[in-house]
Design a protein around this motif. Structure first.
Motif, short mmCIF file in Angstrom:
data_model
loop_
_atom_site.label_atom_id
_atom_site.label_comp_id
_atom_site.label_asym_id
_atom_site.label_seq_id
_atom_site.Cartn_x
_atom_site.Cartn_y
_atom_site.Cartn_z
N THR A 1 2.42 -6.90 3.34
CA THR A 1 1.27 -6.53 3.25
C THR A 1 0.82 -6.10 4.67
O THR A 1 1.16 -6.74 5.44
CB THR A 1 0.34 -7.50 2.54
OG1 THR A 1 0.38 -8.68 3.61
CG2 THR A 1 0.69 -7.78 1.08
N MET B 1 0.81 -1.16 0.03
CA MET B 1 0.05 -0.11 0.13
C MET B 1 0.91 1.18 -0.19
O MET B 1 1.53 1.71 0.84
CB MET B 1 -0.87 0.03 1.21
CG MET B 1 -1.82 -1.29 1.31
SD MET B 1 -3.09 -1.07 0.11
CE MET B 1 -4.52 -0.72 1.09
N SER C 1 0.28 1.52 -6.87
CA SER C 1 0.17 0.34 -5.98
C SER C 1 1.43 -0.58 -5.89
O SER C 1 2.01 -0.63 -7.07
CB SER C 1 -1.09 -0.48 -6.32
OG SER C 1 -0.79 -1.45 -7.16
#
Ligand SMILES: Nc1nc2c(ncn2[C@@H]2O[C@H](COP(=O)(O)OP(=O)(O)OP(=O)(O)O)[C@@H](O)[C@H]2O)c(=O)[nH]1
Ligand SMILES: Nc1ncnc2c1ncn2[C@@H]1O[C@H](COP(=O)(O)OP(=O)(O)O)[C@@H](O)[C@H]1O
Ligand SMILES: [Mg+2]
Ligand SMILES: [Mg+2]
Lengths: 467, 173
Positions: free
Chosen positions: A85, A59, A64
């Motif tokens: 993540t 993120m 992205s």
């Protein structure tokens, strides 16, 4: 030095604290750590610095992590990207792997796991580096005059060549086709005192019988129909050098007599000439035939055979020296990489295992052709089983009439057991040893599939009845 | 009798051949003989109330598919993705393979077998990861070709799914 070439790791995250944590956790000698907090700049850095490992936050603002991942992998398919993540999402993990990430880790980062994963990748990169270097070294160290080998059998050959090289007048090289007889002939020339003189090749099988003598010894104009001008023979061309008579076994008997005379007298007579000429020629002859058998059935002159076989170099078939196969594979992989402009690292382990087991009826030439074919078919950097010629892939399952793909493992085992048994001359104890199974298992292998092992040799072990 | 071609897919050494052996003939062997090319086996069973023959194509292990192995998949109704629980790389490879295979065979059904469950202390994939996949709709089974644990159930479940898919396809046709 190569071994100290550092591994470069790029860490991309919009959170400076996270970058700091990673740098701190991974700091170690031999690892160069670059950090970057903007995905767009990360691409530039990757292009300039060629990191082998990238840690990528999923993120980030701007682009992205997945998008960046795709671009990084497109730019350098060998890069190892680990995706970080924030919270575990299976969907994102699966997507990341399918886009080419090598793994993913969850935040908050567990330092130990991070160190373990990155440590593994660094070790892998070092290993690859080292293997490449060792390859280079071992190829240099395990060859003699361009002849590759380090098996006991080939070391013996090398020792013999070293001894013969400086002294031979004639030498006979024997061995099945494709074992390197021509290479050996060239080596003998290079080792001889006439290394700077000519090396002349005569393939006795390729010359029509009625022209052999004219090729070897030359002729005068008009000495026979078609002799439209004077011609120098190969003997004269090889004066003060080496004449290589390949496939000597194919030489007609009449020419054999003249050859013997030329060798013994060191003089030749052109066809149609009245006088002889002195020559100084060393002879290397090669054959894949059993000349002694030819002598016995009067197809080869005994006196010529004994003259030539005084100095004999025997080349062993490739299947009798499987230790040489991995070396030869590397040698040919390198050769074809250059030829085809493709960068191969080598063969997958199971492809190599297959080649080491193969029986190589055409010896090194056969192996060379197989690697050449595979390098043409395969996508770099690896050659795998599927890239090999099908006759090699399916060699063990060649039961007549059966679809070679659709064969059970048991069938393959049975055929392999039969082959090993044949190779050790039917000695079942030896065969079981080679196969790494008990004799009872060997019997079971041999009798499975309906062809019971026949001709029992009085063993007490039981073997399964068929059916 | 319904016939289905089912391919076993996964990295090398994960236990594809062993699983087929276990399922077809209830045998297990500790030795590792890598599969070259393809080996085809079959077993009949009852699934979702029907007699079914599974024709099992045991392929050589691959971390990704070259054109050649893709060819072997032609005409399959389903596939079994096999992972060696003790090797994380084989798990990541299976995720990758699933993407490649699904792109070419969007209608094929599949199950993922996390094999070597008898060695669970040495596993390198976490239960959370496998549960996550189940949550995404994957059929995931822990199996051991060695002990036989979970093998029958996994194959049966795939067979059941294949029967249902075939029947619903027949109805809509
Ligand atoms: N402990 C344990 N070992 C297993 C299990 N399944 C397979 N093995 C072992 O793992 C090794 C590889 O098994 P195979 O079935 O040959 O693997 P494969 O996936 O067919 O391998 P390739 O044909 O090379 O792609 C063998 O030594 C098997 O005995 C299992 O459930 N538990
Ligand atoms: N030991 C070896 N190392 C490297 N290349 C080899 C070796 N043996 C054979 N070759 C290669 O294999 C091919 C066949 O060899 P060649 O000398 O023509 O065999 P022969 O004359 O015995 O039939 C050639 O391309 C040769 O370069
Ligand atoms: Mg030759
Ligand atoms: Mg297998």
């Amino acid at each position: 030095m190569e071994s100290h070439r550092p591994v470069t790791l790029l860490s991309v995250d919009d959170d400076p604290l996270s970058l700091e944590l990673i740098s701190h956790a991974l700091e170690q000698p031999g690892l160069r750590i670059l950090t970057c907090n903007s995905p767009l700049r990360a691409l530039d850095i990757a292009r300039d610095e060629h990191p082998q490992i990238v840690l990528l936050d999923l993120m980030m603002p701007g682009m992205s992590g997945l998008e960046l991942l795709k671009q990084l992998v497109a730019m350098d398919p060998t890069v190892d990207v680990i995706l970080l993540t924030a919270h575990y999402s299976t969907e994102a993990a699966v997507e990341a792997i399918q886009y080419g990430a090598c793994d993913y880790l969850n935040k908050p980062l567990q330092v130990e796991r991070l160190q373990e994963r990155v440590g593994g990748l660094i070790a892998e990169w070092r290993r690859r580096n080292k293997v490449q270097r060792l390859d280079a070294e071992s190829l240099e160290a395990n060859q003699f005059q361009g002849i590759i080998g380090h098996s006991a059998l080939m070391l013996e050959v090398f020792a013999r060549l070293r001894r013969i090289g400086p002294h031979f007048q004639t030498a006979l090289i024997t061995g099945p086709t494709g074992t390197g007889k021509e290479l050996v002939a060239q080596a003998l020339h290079r080792l001889s005192p006439v290394a700077s003189g000519p090396f002349v090749i005569c393939n006795c099988a390729a010359i029509p019988e009625n022209l052999v003598e004219s090729e070897l010894f030359g002729h005068l104009k008009g000495s026979f129909t078609g002799a439209i001008s004077d011609k120098t023979g190969l003997f004269e061309a090889a004066h003060n050098g080496v004449l290589f008579l390949d496939e000597l076994g194919e030489l007609p008997l009449a020419a054999q007599a003249k050859l013997l005379r030329a060798i013994q007298q060191q003089e030749i007579q052109r066809i149609g000439a009245t006088h002889v000429r002195k020559v100084n020629v060393r002879i290397v002859a090669a054959t894949n035939r059993d000349l002694l058998a030819d002598v016995e059935r009067k197809a080869f002159r005994e006196d010529l055979f004994f003259r030539l076989s005084m100095v004999e170099v025997k080349l062993p078939p490739l299947a009798s020296r499987p230790d040489d196969i991995p070396l030869l594979i590397r040698h040919f992989i390198r050769q074809f990489s250059t030829r085809y402009g493709k960068e191969f690292e080598g063969l997958r382990r199971r492809a190599e295992a297959l080649l080491v087991r193969y029986h190589w009826p055409g010896n090194v030439r056969d192996l060379e052709n197989a690697i050449g074919y595979a390098c043409m078919m395969a996508e770099p950097p690896w050659v795998d089983v599927n890239d090999l010629p099908s006759r090699i892939r399916t060699a063990e399952v060649q039961a007549p009439g059966s679809d070679t793909l659709l064969v059970t493992l048991d069938e393959i085992q049975r055929l392999h057991a039969q082959k090993v048994l044949a190779a050790v001359g039917g000695n079942k104890v030896k065969a079981a040893g080679v196969l790494g199974v008990s004799r009872a298992t060997l019997y079971r292998l041999l009798s499975s599939g309906g062809t019971a092992a026949s001709g029992e040799d009085g063993d007490h072990e039981q073997h399964d009845a068929n059916g | 009798m319904l016939h289905f071609k089912v391919c076993l897919i996964g990295s090398f050494g994960v236990g594809k051949t062993s699983l087929v052996k276990r399922f077809v003939s209830s045998i297990y062997d500790d030795r590792y003989l890598t599969t070259v090319g393809v080996r085809v086996d079959r077993r009949e069973l009852r699934a979702a109330g029907h007699d079914v023959t599974l024709v099992l194509w045991d392929l050589a292990g691959e971390d990704n598919f070259t054109g050649l192995s893709m060819k072997h998949l032609r005409g399959m109704s389903g596939y079994i993705l096999v992972v060696d629980g003790t090797r994380r790389d084989s798990y990541l490879a299976a995720l990758r393979l699933q993407g490649e295979v699904a792109a070419e065979h969007p209608d094929a059904r599949f199950v993922l077998l996390a094999n070597k469950s008898d060695l669970r202390e040495d596993w390198e994939i976490s239960p959370i990861e496998l549960e996550g996949l189940s949550g995404e709709g994957w059929n995931v089974h822990a199996t051991s070709a060695k002990t036989g644990d979970g093998v029958e159930e996994a194959f049966e479940q795939l067979a059941g799914t294949l029967v249902e898919a075939a029947l619903s396809a027949a109805q809509t046709a």
